[in-house]
Motif scaffolding. Structure first.
Motif, PDB file in Angstrom:
ATOM      1  N   ALA A 162      72.371  83.056  93.333  1.00 52.78           N
ATOM      2  CA  ALA A 162      72.718  84.394  93.818  1.00 52.78           C
ATOM      3  C   ALA A 162      72.814  84.398  95.341  1.00 52.78           C
ATOM      4  O   ALA A 162      71.973  83.813  96.034  1.00 52.78           O
ATOM      5  N   GLY A 163      73.850  85.011  95.847  1.00 51.02           N
ATOM      6  CA  GLY A 163      74.044  85.103  97.290  1.00 51.02           C
ATOM      7  C   GLY A 163      74.722  83.905  97.906  1.00 51.02           C
ATOM      8  O   GLY A 163      74.914  83.850  99.125  1.00 51.02           O
ATOM      9  N   ASP A 225      75.342  84.287 102.891  1.00 53.63           N
ATOM     10  CA  ASP A 225      75.648  85.435 103.748  1.00 53.63           C
ATOM     11  C   ASP A 225      76.789  85.110 104.709  1.00 53.63           C
ATOM     12  O   ASP A 225      76.785  85.521 105.878  1.00 53.63           O
ATOM     13  N   GLY A 226      77.764  84.345 104.208  1.00 56.78           N
ATOM     14  CA  GLY A 226      78.945  84.024 104.985  1.00 56.78           C
ATOM     15  C   GLY A 226      78.772  82.893 105.977  1.00 56.78           C
ATOM     16  O   GLY A 226      79.730  82.536 106.674  1.00 56.78           O
ATOM     17  N   GLY A 255      66.125  72.393  99.400  1.00 60.21           N
ATOM     18  CA  GLY A 255      65.296  72.605  98.217  1.00 60.21           C
ATOM     19  C   GLY A 255      65.857  73.614  97.232  1.00 60.21           C
ATOM     20  O   GLY A 255      65.203  73.927  96.229  1.00 60.21           O
ATOM     21  N   ARG A 256      67.070  74.093  97.445  1.00 61.54           N
ATOM     22  CA  ARG A 256      67.678  75.096  96.565  1.00 61.54           C
ATOM     23  C   ARG A 256      68.818  74.517  95.713  1.00 61.54           C
ATOM     24  O   ARG A 256      69.441  75.252  94.961  1.00 61.54           O
ATOM     25  N   GLY A 257      69.102  73.233  95.872  1.00 62.84           N
ATOM     26  CA  GLY A 257      70.165  72.618  95.088  1.00 62.84           C
ATOM     27  C   GLY A 257      71.560  72.898  95.615  1.00 62.84           C
ATOM     28  O   GLY A 257      72.542  72.687  94.888  1.00 62.84           O
ATOM     29  N   LEU A 258      71.674  73.335  96.866  1.00 65.33           N
ATOM     30  CA  LEU A 258      72.990  73.704  97.401  1.00 65.33           C
ATOM     31  C   LEU A 258      73.874  72.484  97.640  1.00 65.33           C
ATOM     32  O   LEU A 258      75.087  72.549  97.427  1.00 65.33           O
ATOM     33  N   ALA A 259      73.279  71.385  98.105  1.00 66.11           N
ATOM     34  CA  ALA A 259      74.079  70.182  98.324  1.00 66.11           C
ATOM     35  C   ALA A 259      74.638  69.656  97.010  1.00 66.11           C
ATOM     36  O   ALA A 259      75.795  69.227  96.930  1.00 66.11           O
TER      37      ALA A 259
END
Length: 312
Positions: A162-163, A225-226, A255-259
């Motif tokens: 989310a986000g 957030d852009g 640590g959020r799995g974004l990569a």
């Protein structure tokens, strides 16, 4: 047959043939490192003036059988560090090309003020023995990994957290400063014997963003957030081979799995565009990225060992 070593130049009568020969040797020695005649010429033309960058070739009877990339670590906070990465075509070994390339490189670096020379050496008995004979000591290792995009099974695309929004790197075609800031932060944290800092935006634009192998369309950026928070920079040779130039996450969003999400999206973009092989590279001690790549289905296809020698 006599081996001749010379530096590549755009003004040489055989410049186009030299660039093609240089790229061919690199592909034969390290298939995971994309190289084309255009990328060889670009790297030479866009090298930072402070890097003293040189491309050397070894040839026998006009045939290019070895190459070397040589220069100074101008972006390191520690002065006096140089590099010399030497490769000889695997079917042309034993002719002295590697020794002559290395000697020429070291003489050039010493004259340019280098006190230490770093070199990536393929992890094979013959190559490691060559480095040891010439006074080089082994340091850290790095792996090349390969993924079969044509026949392998990629993890399915998943909705980002989310986000978070996943966008193509082409979004930053007109203003890449936000992407540059993220790249600079992640490079500063990359494991390496030679620290690097990205501070020159204009040079980064010329050397990285406009590089002929970089595909903005296949690059994926995760926005929070852009603002760019993670990315996977794509490189492609236009002949079915794709490589991850760099994958990283801003410190505040790790640590959020974004990569992983960015890289998965980029790989899907590549497969949809018709690319059949994907390559990447990781420091052998970078366990988080190695685990991510194993999850994608990558397998180690080659290893290099960083070596160092003090000139004196």
């Amino acid at each position: 047959m006599t081996v001749i070593v010379r530096a590549l130049s755009a003004d040489a009568p055989r410049a186009a043939a030299d660039d093609a020969g240089f790229a061919a040797v690199r592909r034969a020695c390290v298939p995971a490192m994309l190289a084309t005649p255009a990328s060889v010429a670009f790297d030479r033309a866009q090298a930072h003036p402070d890097s003293g960058y040189r491309q050397l070739i070894a040839e026998v009877d006009g045939e290019i059988i070895g190459t070397a990339q040589v220069g100074l670590a101008y972006d390191s906070p520690e002065p006096g560090q140089g590099f010399a990465n030497v490769y000889v075509h695997p079917e042309r070994l034993g002719r002295g090309a590697g020794t002559l390339l290395l000697r020429t490189a070291e003489e050039y670096l010493a004259g340019a003020g280098a006190q230490t020379v770093y070199s990536w050496v393929l992890d094979s008995p013959a190559n490691l023995a060559f480095a040891a004979r010439h006074g080089y000591a082994a340091r850290r290792s790095a792996h090349f990994l390969r993924l079969d995009l044509a026949h392998g099974t990629l993890p399915p695309r998943e909705a980002p957290p989310a986000g978070v929004e996943l966008v193509s790197g082409s979004v930053f075609a007109d203003d890449a400063r936000p992407f540059f800031a993220l790249d600079a932060e992640t490079v500063a944290d990359e494991p390496s014997d030679v620290a690097a800092e990205f501070t020159d935006y204009e040079h980064w634009l010329a050397e990285t963003w406009h590089h002929p192998l970089v595909s903005r369309e296949l690059t994926t950026v995760a926005l929070v957030d852009g603002v760019p928070a993670a990315f996977s920079l794509a490189r492609a040779d236009g002949a079915g081979r794709y490589a991850s130039g760099m994958t990283g996450t801003a410190r505040a969003h790790r640590g959020r799995g974004l990569a992983k999400a960015a890289k998965n999206d980029s790989l899907h973009r590549a497969r949809e565009a018709g690319y059949t092989e994907a390559f990447t590279g990781n420091d052998a001690g970078n366990e988080p990225m190695l685990a991510i790549n194993k999850w994608f289905g990558y397998e180690i296809c080659d290893t290099e060992v960083r070596h160092v020698r003090t000139l004196g």
